[in-house]
Write a protein that holds these residues in place. Structure first.
Motif, PDB file in Angstrom:
ATOM      1  N   ARG A 113      -9.495  18.331   4.442  1.00  0.00           N
ATOM      2  CA  ARG A 113      -9.358  17.859   3.062  1.00  0.00           C
ATOM      3  C   ARG A 113      -7.926  17.413   2.781  1.00  0.00           C
ATOM      4  O   ARG A 113      -7.698  16.344   2.181  1.00  0.00           O
ATOM      5  CB  ARG A 113      -9.768  18.962   2.093  1.00  0.00           C
ATOM      6  N   ARG A 114      -6.943  18.192   3.227  1.00  0.00           N
ATOM      7  CA  ARG A 114      -5.543  17.802   3.049  1.00  0.00           C
ATOM      8  C   ARG A 114      -5.223  16.508   3.791  1.00  0.00           C
ATOM      9  O   ARG A 114      -4.514  15.629   3.272  1.00  0.00           O
ATOM     10  CB  ARG A 114      -4.618  18.918   3.561  1.00  0.00           C
ATOM     11  N   ILE A 115      -5.749  16.395   4.995  1.00  0.00           N
ATOM     12  CA  ILE A 115      -5.498  15.195   5.794  1.00  0.00           C
ATOM     13  C   ILE A 115      -6.069  13.958   5.111  1.00  0.00           C
ATOM     14  O   ILE A 115      -5.411  12.910   5.023  1.00  0.00           O
ATOM     15  CB  ILE A 115      -6.071  15.362   7.214  1.00  0.00           C
ATOM     16  N   LEU A 116      -7.299  14.057   4.602  1.00  0.00           N
ATOM     17  CA  LEU A 116      -7.924  12.911   3.943  1.00  0.00           C
ATOM     18  C   LEU A 116      -7.160  12.511   2.688  1.00  0.00           C
ATOM     19  O   LEU A 116      -6.994  11.320   2.408  1.00  0.00           O
ATOM     20  CB  LEU A 116      -9.375  13.228   3.602  1.00  0.00           C
ATOM     21  N   VAL A 117      -6.690  13.502   1.929  1.00  0.00           N
ATOM     22  CA  VAL A 117      -5.887  13.197   0.737  1.00  0.00           C
ATOM     23  C   VAL A 117      -4.621  12.433   1.134  1.00  0.00           C
ATOM     24  O   VAL A 117      -4.242  11.444   0.494  1.00  0.00           O
ATOM     25  CB  VAL A 117      -5.522  14.497  -0.015  1.00  0.00           C
ATOM     26  N   CYS A 118      -3.978  12.868   2.207  1.00  0.00           N
ATOM     27  CA  CYS A 118      -2.753  12.202   2.668  1.00  0.00           C
ATOM     28  C   CYS A 118      -3.037  10.786   3.168  1.00  0.00           C
ATOM     29  O   CYS A 118      -2.294   9.847   2.861  1.00  0.00           O
ATOM     30  CB  CYS A 118      -2.091  13.024   3.769  1.00  0.00           C
ATOM     31  N   VAL A 119      -4.117  10.627   3.936  1.00  0.00           N
ATOM     32  CA  VAL A 119      -4.460   9.313   4.489  1.00  0.00           C
ATOM     33  C   VAL A 119      -4.775   8.326   3.368  1.00  0.00           C
ATOM     34  O   VAL A 119      -4.213   7.227   3.297  1.00  0.00           O
ATOM     35  CB  VAL A 119      -5.651   9.435   5.457  1.00  0.00           C
ATOM     36  N   VAL A 120      -5.693   8.715   2.483  1.00  0.00           N
ATOM     37  CA  VAL A 120      -6.087   7.815   1.401  1.00  0.00           C
ATOM     38  C   VAL A 120      -4.909   7.558   0.455  1.00  0.00           C
ATOM     39  O   VAL A 120      -4.671   6.424   0.026  1.00  0.00           O
ATOM     40  CB  VAL A 120      -7.288   8.406   0.628  1.00  0.00           C
ATOM     41  N   GLY A 121      -4.146   8.608   0.160  1.00  0.00           N
ATOM     42  CA  GLY A 121      -3.035   8.462  -0.769  1.00  0.00           C
ATOM     43  C   GLY A 121      -1.945   7.536  -0.274  1.00  0.00           C
ATOM     44  O   GLY A 121      -1.514   6.631  -0.986  1.00  0.00           O
ATOM     45  N   VAL A 122      -1.498   7.736   0.958  1.00  0.00           N
ATOM     46  CA  VAL A 122      -0.388   6.932   1.458  1.00  0.00           C
ATOM     47  C   VAL A 122      -0.796   5.469   1.637  1.00  0.00           C
ATOM     48  O   VAL A 122      -0.004   4.555   1.373  1.00  0.00           O
ATOM     49  CB  VAL A 122       0.168   7.526   2.773  1.00  0.00           C
ATOM     50  N   LEU A 123      -2.048   5.221   2.033  1.00  0.00           N
ATOM     51  CA  LEU A 123      -2.502   3.840   2.198  1.00  0.00           C
ATOM     52  C   LEU A 123      -2.795   3.183   0.851  1.00  0.00           C
ATOM     53  O   LEU A 123      -2.653   1.963   0.700  1.00  0.00           O
ATOM     54  CB  LEU A 123      -3.733   3.794   3.100  1.00  0.00           C
ATOM     55  N   PHE A 124      -3.188   3.971  -0.139  1.00  0.00           N
ATOM     56  CA  PHE A 124      -3.351   3.435  -1.492  1.00  0.00           C
ATOM     57  C   PHE A 124      -2.006   3.027  -2.076  1.00  0.00           C
ATOM     58  O   PHE A 124      -1.824   1.909  -2.573  1.00  0.00           O
ATOM     59  CB  PHE A 124      -4.021   4.472  -2.391  1.00  0.00           C
ATOM     60  N   PHE A 125      -1.033   3.931  -2.021  1.00  0.00           N
ATOM     61  CA  PHE A 125       0.265   3.652  -2.627  1.00  0.00           C
ATOM     62  C   PHE A 125       0.991   2.507  -1.921  1.00  0.00           C
ATOM     63  O   PHE A 125       1.793   1.803  -2.543  1.00  0.00           O
ATOM     64  CB  PHE A 125       1.127   4.908  -2.634  1.00  0.00           C
ATOM     65  N   GLN A 126       0.736   2.332  -0.623  1.00  0.00           N
ATOM     66  CA  GLN A 126       1.386   1.224   0.084  1.00  0.00           C
ATOM     67  C   GLN A 126       1.099  -0.110  -0.607  1.00  0.00           C
ATOM     68  O   GLN A 126       1.985  -0.944  -0.783  1.00  0.00           O
ATOM     69  CB  GLN A 126       0.906   1.166   1.536  1.00  0.00           C
ATOM     70  N   GLN A 127      -0.151  -0.324  -1.010  1.00  0.00           N
ATOM     71  CA  GLN A 127      -0.520  -1.587  -1.635  1.00  0.00           C
ATOM     72  C   GLN A 127      -0.367  -1.568  -3.150  1.00  0.00           C
ATOM     73  O   GLN A 127      -0.048  -2.583  -3.765  1.00  0.00           O
ATOM     74  CB  GLN A 127      -1.962  -1.940  -1.266  1.00  0.00           C
ATOM     75  N   ALA A 128      -0.607  -0.404  -3.778  1.00  0.00           N
ATOM     76  CA  ALA A 128      -0.550  -0.330  -5.236  1.00  0.00           C
ATOM     77  C   ALA A 128       0.852  -0.545  -5.781  1.00  0.00           C
ATOM     78  O   ALA A 128       1.015  -0.850  -6.974  1.00  0.00           O
ATOM     79  CB  ALA A 128      -1.096   1.012  -5.713  1.00  0.00           C
ATOM     80  N   SER A 129       1.867  -0.394  -4.933  1.00  0.00           N
ATOM     81  CA  SER A 129       3.244  -0.623  -5.393  1.00  0.00           C
ATOM     82  C   SER A 129       3.580  -2.100  -5.528  1.00  0.00           C
ATOM     83  O   SER A 129       4.700  -2.441  -5.916  1.00  0.00           O
ATOM     84  CB  SER A 129       4.239   0.042  -4.434  1.00  0.00           C
ATOM     85  N   GLY A 130       2.632  -2.982  -5.211  1.00  0.00           N
ATOM     86  CA  GLY A 130       2.791  -4.395  -5.537  1.00  0.00           C
ATOM     87  C   GLY A 130       3.418  -5.270  -4.481  1.00  0.00           C
ATOM     88  O   GLY A 130       3.851  -6.385  -4.788  1.00  0.00           O
ATOM     89  N   ILE A 131       3.448  -4.827  -3.230  1.00  0.00           N
ATOM     90  CA  ILE A 131       4.108  -5.632  -2.205  1.00  0.00           C
ATOM     91  C   ILE A 131       3.473  -7.007  -2.053  1.00  0.00           C
ATOM     92  O   ILE A 131       4.170  -8.003  -1.893  1.00  0.00           O
ATOM     93  CB  ILE A 131       4.126  -4.876  -0.845  1.00  0.00           C
ATOM     94  N   ASP A 132       2.147  -7.084  -2.132  1.00  0.00           N
ATOM     95  CA  ASP A 132       1.511  -8.392  -1.936  1.00  0.00           C
ATOM     96  C   ASP A 132       1.667  -9.307  -3.137  1.00  0.00           C
ATOM     97  O   ASP A 132       1.487 -10.517  -3.020  1.00  0.00           O
ATOM     98  CB  ASP A 132       0.041  -8.218  -1.561  1.00  0.00           C
ATOM     99  N   ALA A 133       1.989  -8.753  -4.296  1.00  0.00           N
ATOM    100  CA  ALA A 133       2.336  -9.608  -5.431  1.00  0.00           C
ATOM    101  C   ALA A 133       3.607 -10.399  -5.108  1.00  0.00           C
ATOM    102  O   ALA A 133       3.753 -11.561  -5.506  1.00  0.00           O
ATOM    103  CB  ALA A 133       2.527  -8.770  -6.688  1.00  0.00           C
ATOM    104  N   ILE A 134       4.530  -9.761  -4.370  1.00  0.00           N
ATOM    105  CA  ILE A 134       5.752 -10.446  -3.954  1.00  0.00           C
ATOM    106  C   ILE A 134       5.485 -11.364  -2.767  1.00  0.00           C
ATOM    107  O   ILE A 134       5.926 -12.520  -2.740  1.00  0.00           O
ATOM    108  CB  ILE A 134       6.844  -9.419  -3.599  1.00  0.00           C
ATOM    109  N   VAL A 135       4.755 -10.863  -1.775  1.00  0.00           N
ATOM    110  CA  VAL A 135       4.499 -11.659  -0.570  1.00  0.00           C
ATOM    111  C   VAL A 135       3.770 -12.959  -0.922  1.00  0.00           C
ATOM    112  O   VAL A 135       4.091 -14.028  -0.402  1.00  0.00           O
ATOM    113  CB  VAL A 135       3.685 -10.837   0.453  1.00  0.00           C
ATOM    114  N   LEU A 136       2.782 -12.879  -1.809  1.00  0.00           N
ATOM    115  CA  LEU A 136       1.962 -14.053  -2.108  1.00  0.00           C
ATOM    116  C   LEU A 136       2.485 -14.882  -3.276  1.00  0.00           C
ATOM    117  O   LEU A 136       2.273 -16.093  -3.319  1.00  0.00           O
ATOM    118  CB  LEU A 136       0.526 -13.611  -2.404  1.00  0.00           C
ATOM    119  N   TYR A 137       3.138 -14.235  -4.236  1.00  0.00           N
ATOM    120  CA  TYR A 137       3.494 -14.943  -5.467  1.00  0.00           C
ATOM    121  C   TYR A 137       4.995 -15.035  -5.704  1.00  0.00           C
ATOM    122  O   TYR A 137       5.427 -15.316  -6.825  1.00  0.00           O
ATOM    123  CB  TYR A 137       2.835 -14.259  -6.670  1.00  0.00           C
TER     124      TYR A 137
END
Length: 318
Positions: A113-137
């Motif tokens: 359960r801890r591992i899944l929280v870490c996996v989903v969380g870190v991969l969610f925050f990677q994109q939710a911080s808006g990097i592709d808004a900069i890369v694409l726009y």
């Protein structure tokens, strides 16, 4: 590293073909983009299979061959082979049944359960911080800051690609020396600060050379901060903490969350900017990056120097 080289090459091709007529230019850009997958397909043919997957299928000889190719000595290969064999056989000896998805989602242990929280969380925050808004726009962002020349806008976009690629090397050099956790913390904090700075530069009522330079500097600082941690280390960290028996499905689940979040950011940026303004978008992403810092601080243990087979023990002890 090569994902970012590809992004940089796409910026360069945009700059190179910007002078073509519109109805021709975008077609040429897409045509050029079709070439790298051809080389990728050829390269995949030369890739060895994962030794852990081979061990799970009982193909020990082939697994040892791969490990010999990727180890310093045959003795090291044999040691790694034995560790993987023990990890593969442990669930069988314990009589685990019911399937991987049931173990992950319906009846997870504390460590899973801890591992899944870490996996989903870190991969969610990677994109939710808006990097592709900069890369694409980024051209729209630079235009909003007062930059009017198309060549200058596309040139600034190339600078984004160069900085993003170069700072991946920083993570490559220091992720084992410093550790994953410090780099992820520094990346999240730096992203929050630079996104807030970018939002403030875009709040200026009248544009000027100074405000435009401040905007470009903030964008470059953000991609640098992102690339020393969250860019390369989020997928690396998530893939190395999932137990062997759950790795394929766990990685797929994390990647799905990552890609859906990326799609939401990229498809909503323009509409969101019309609704809460472009500075408002980047203040929002800055808040997400600050939340990512808290998440990493509270949830993610250091994994540097630990083997893939140690992860169950590491997370069970927390």
């Amino acid at each position: 590293m090569f994902i970012n080289v590809g992004i940089l090459l796409s910026y360069v091709s945009n700059y190179a073909f910007a002078g073509l007529p519109v109805h021709t230019g975008w077609r040429v850009m897409f045509a050029v983009g079709a070439l790298p997958p051809v080389f990728l397909a050829a390269g995949v043919l030369a890739m060895p299979e994962s030794p852990r997957w081979l061990m799970m299928r009982g193909r020990y000889g082939e697994a040892r061959t791969v490990l010999v190719r990727t180890s310093d000595t045959p003795a090291e290969a044999d040691l790694r082979l034995q560790e993987i064999k023990q990890a593969v056989e442990a669930p069988r000896a314990a009589g685990s049944s019911g399937g991987v998805w049931k173990e992950m989602l319906l009846r997870p242990t504390k460590s899973v359960r801890r591992i899944l929280v870490c996996v989903v969380g870190v991969l969610f925050f990677q994109q939710a911080s808006g990097i592709d808004a900069i890369v694409l726009y980024s051209p729209l962002v630079f235009q909003k800051s007062g930059m009017s020349s198309n060549s200058a806008i596309l040139g600034a976009a190339i600078a984004v690609g160069v900085v993003k690629t170069c700072f991946i090397l920083v993570a490559t050099l220091f992720s084992d020396r410093i550790g994953r956790r410090p780099l992820l913390l520094a990346s999240a904090a730096g992203s929050a600060v630079t996104l807030a700075s970018l939002a403030l530069t875009l709040c200026a009522g009248a544009t000027s050379t100074v405000s435009t330079a401040a905007c470009v500097t903030s964008v470059l600082a953000f991609v640098a901060a992102f690339s020393v941690g969250f860019g390369p280390l989020a997928p690396a960290y998530s893939s190395e903490i999932i137990p062997l028996r759950l790795r394929a499905q766990g990685t797929s689940l994390g990647t799905a969350v990552n890609r859906v979040t990326c799609a939401l950011v990229t498809m909503t940026f323009i509409s969101l900017a019309d609704w809460i303004t472009m500075p408002g978008c980047f203040f929002l992403y800055a808040g997400v990056a600050a939340a990512a810092f808290v998440f990493v601080y509270l949830q993610l243990p250091e994994t540097s120097g630990r083997s893939l087979e140690d992860m169950d023990e590491l997370f069970a002890a927390m």
